[in-house]
Scaffold this active site. Structure first.
Site, PDB file in Angstrom:
ATOM      1  N   ASP A  74       0.892  -1.153   0.000  1.00  0.00           N
ATOM      2  CA  ASP A  74       0.000   0.000   0.000  1.00  0.00           C
ATOM      3  C   ASP A  74       0.932   1.204   0.000  1.00  0.00           C
ATOM      4  OD1 ASP A  74      -1.611   2.183   0.665  1.00  0.00           O
ATOM      5  OD2 ASP A  74      -2.906   1.006   1.979  1.00  0.00           O
ATOM      6  N   TYR A 168      -8.939  15.993  -7.138  1.00  0.00           N
ATOM      7  CA  TYR A 168      -8.238  14.991  -7.947  1.00  0.00           C
ATOM      8  C   TYR A 168      -7.131  15.633  -8.777  1.00  0.00           C
ATOM      9  CZ  TYR A 168      -7.352  11.564 -11.626  1.00  0.00           C
ATOM     10  OH  TYR A 168      -6.751  10.706 -12.512  1.00  0.00           O
TER      11      TYR A 168
END
EC number: 1.-.-.-
Length: 418
Positions: A74, A168
């Site tokens: 991760d 984003y």
């Protein structure tokens, strides 16, 4: 497609998010040369909706001639990154190329982006790229072919994309700004570049965002893999560049880009981070008889819908309803329309036989769609794809996205009548 040359044989490529999609495609391309691939991704167990794990990717890599090292990573976890780097050094002896591909996306505006989602995008896209780069750089500096490649867009301050997807955009631009800084910081030692597609690329994420049928407007992941492969073969002096996939492949002599299309000849969805597409892509789209709704507002000279066009559209929608449509959809849609003939309308596909009307529905709406009356009429008449409207900021959606996608199917059935 770009042929393999074998120049990456024996090189070690560390790729984040390589269990599927673009990351896996880049891995497979390099593996065909006989490269060593470190698959640094989260998916160790099969996902109910997304195909592929680090282990299935490893099998595919070794099947085409590469060597694979699957690592559970991760990118938000610095210790997991460091552990994967240590395993790579122990098994392969070094790292030659780093691909920062792992990314999180949420195409939402400021008020509709929860802090948790903001943190995810910043931590995966921006912070994760930094952590992976920092961990690999000491070993990259020892390589004769050292490259860092970030899958991120060229820096573009046009507010069109920022406007509806600010969080984003900032998270992805963080990845791009590392290219500016690190290219100078490690000049002569490591080539640092960014790669971005000219058009939409078909991945599982794109299916989830765009819904059924979006694949026909996309290119295959192979085009990104070929472009990345081209970059990897360039000298360290090729650094600080924001590369567009199609452009670099043209430099390689590629002329037929239909081989990369999911549906050759079909108009492609352009990428909205780029300013270069309007005129060129418009001509291509118009040549097929389609309407290039992705143009900038200043380029759009579409006439306003006639008076009463919204009411007429809902009348036709109502005539198209049936118990079968209601049974297949089971949703209530609320349309908040602005501009001429604006107002609030509903489409009830839960009640027997279905219903439409002006004002609020009797039960709570499952999906709320906000747009202008012009765009509403264009959407229901097939001149504006809902996916394109959403991604360009013309359509705002609140509520159940899966039910929003169901409505697109209904629109397709009604196009001929509208």
């Amino acid at each position: 497609m770009l042929p393999n040359t074998g120049r990456l044989a024996g090189c070690t490529v560390f790729i984040t998010g390589a269990s599927r999609g673009i990351g896996k495609a880049i891995a497979l391309k390099a593996a065909k040369d006989g490269a060593n691939i470190v698959i640094a991704a989260k998916t160790a167990q099969p996902h109910p909706k997304l195909l592929g794990t680090i282990y299935t990717a490893a099998e595919e890599i070794e099947a085409v001639g590469g060597k694979a090292l699957p690592c559970i990573v991760d990118v938000r976890d610095e210790q997991q990154i460091s552990a994967a780097v240590e395993k790579a050094i122990k098994k392969f002896g070094g790292i030659d190329i780093l691909v920062n591909n792992a990314s999180a996306i949420s195409l939402t505006n400021t008020l509709d982006t929860p802090t948790k989602r903001l943190d995810l995008m910043m931590n995966v896209n921006t912070r994760g790229t930094y952590l992976a780069s920092k961990a690999c750089i000491p070993y990259l500096k020892k390589s004769k072919v050292a490259h860092i490649l970030n899958i991120s867009p060229p820096l573009n301050l046009n507010p069109v994309w920022f406007k509806q997807h600010c969080a984003y955009t900032i998270a992805k631009y963080g990845m791009s700004m590392y290219v500016l800084g690190m290219a100078e910081e490690f000049k002569g030692e490591i080539a640092v570049n960014a790669l971005w597609p000219k058009t939409a690329i078909h991945t599982a994420a794109m299916d989830m965002l765009g819904g059924p049928g979006i694949e026909s407007q996309c290119r295959k992941v192979d085009i990104i893999a070929d472009a990345a492969y081209s970059i990897f073969q360039k000298p360290k002096s090729f650094t600080g560049n924001f590369v567009i996939d199609e452009n670099i492949l043209k430099e390689e002599g590629i002329e037929n880009f239909d081989v990369y299309a999911i549906k050759p000849g079909h108009p492609l969805q352009p990428d909205f981070f780029l300013d270069e597409y309007p005129e060129a892509v418009s001509k291509k789209v118009e040549s097929t008889g389609a309407v290039p709704e992705f143009k900038e507002e200043k380029l759009q000279l579409q006439p306003k819908p006639r008076s009463g066009a919204v009411e007429e559209t809902f009348r036709i929608v109502k005539d198209s309803l049936s118990d079968d449509v209601v049974k297949a959809t089971q949703a209530i849609y609320l349309f908040e329309l602005s501009g001429e003939d604006g107002g609030t309308w509903f489409l009830d596909l839960k009640s027997k036989g279905g219903n439409v009307g002006y004002g609020e529905p009797s039960d709570q709406a499952d999906v709320v769609m906000s747009m202008t009356t012009d765009d509403f009429v264009k959407m229901f008449s097939g001149k504006l794809k809902p996916t394109m409207a959403f991604m360009s900021g013309k359509l705002k959606i609140k509520g159940n996205m899966a039910l929003a996608i169901k409505l697109e199917k209904l629109m397709n059935q009604m196009n001929a009548r509208l």
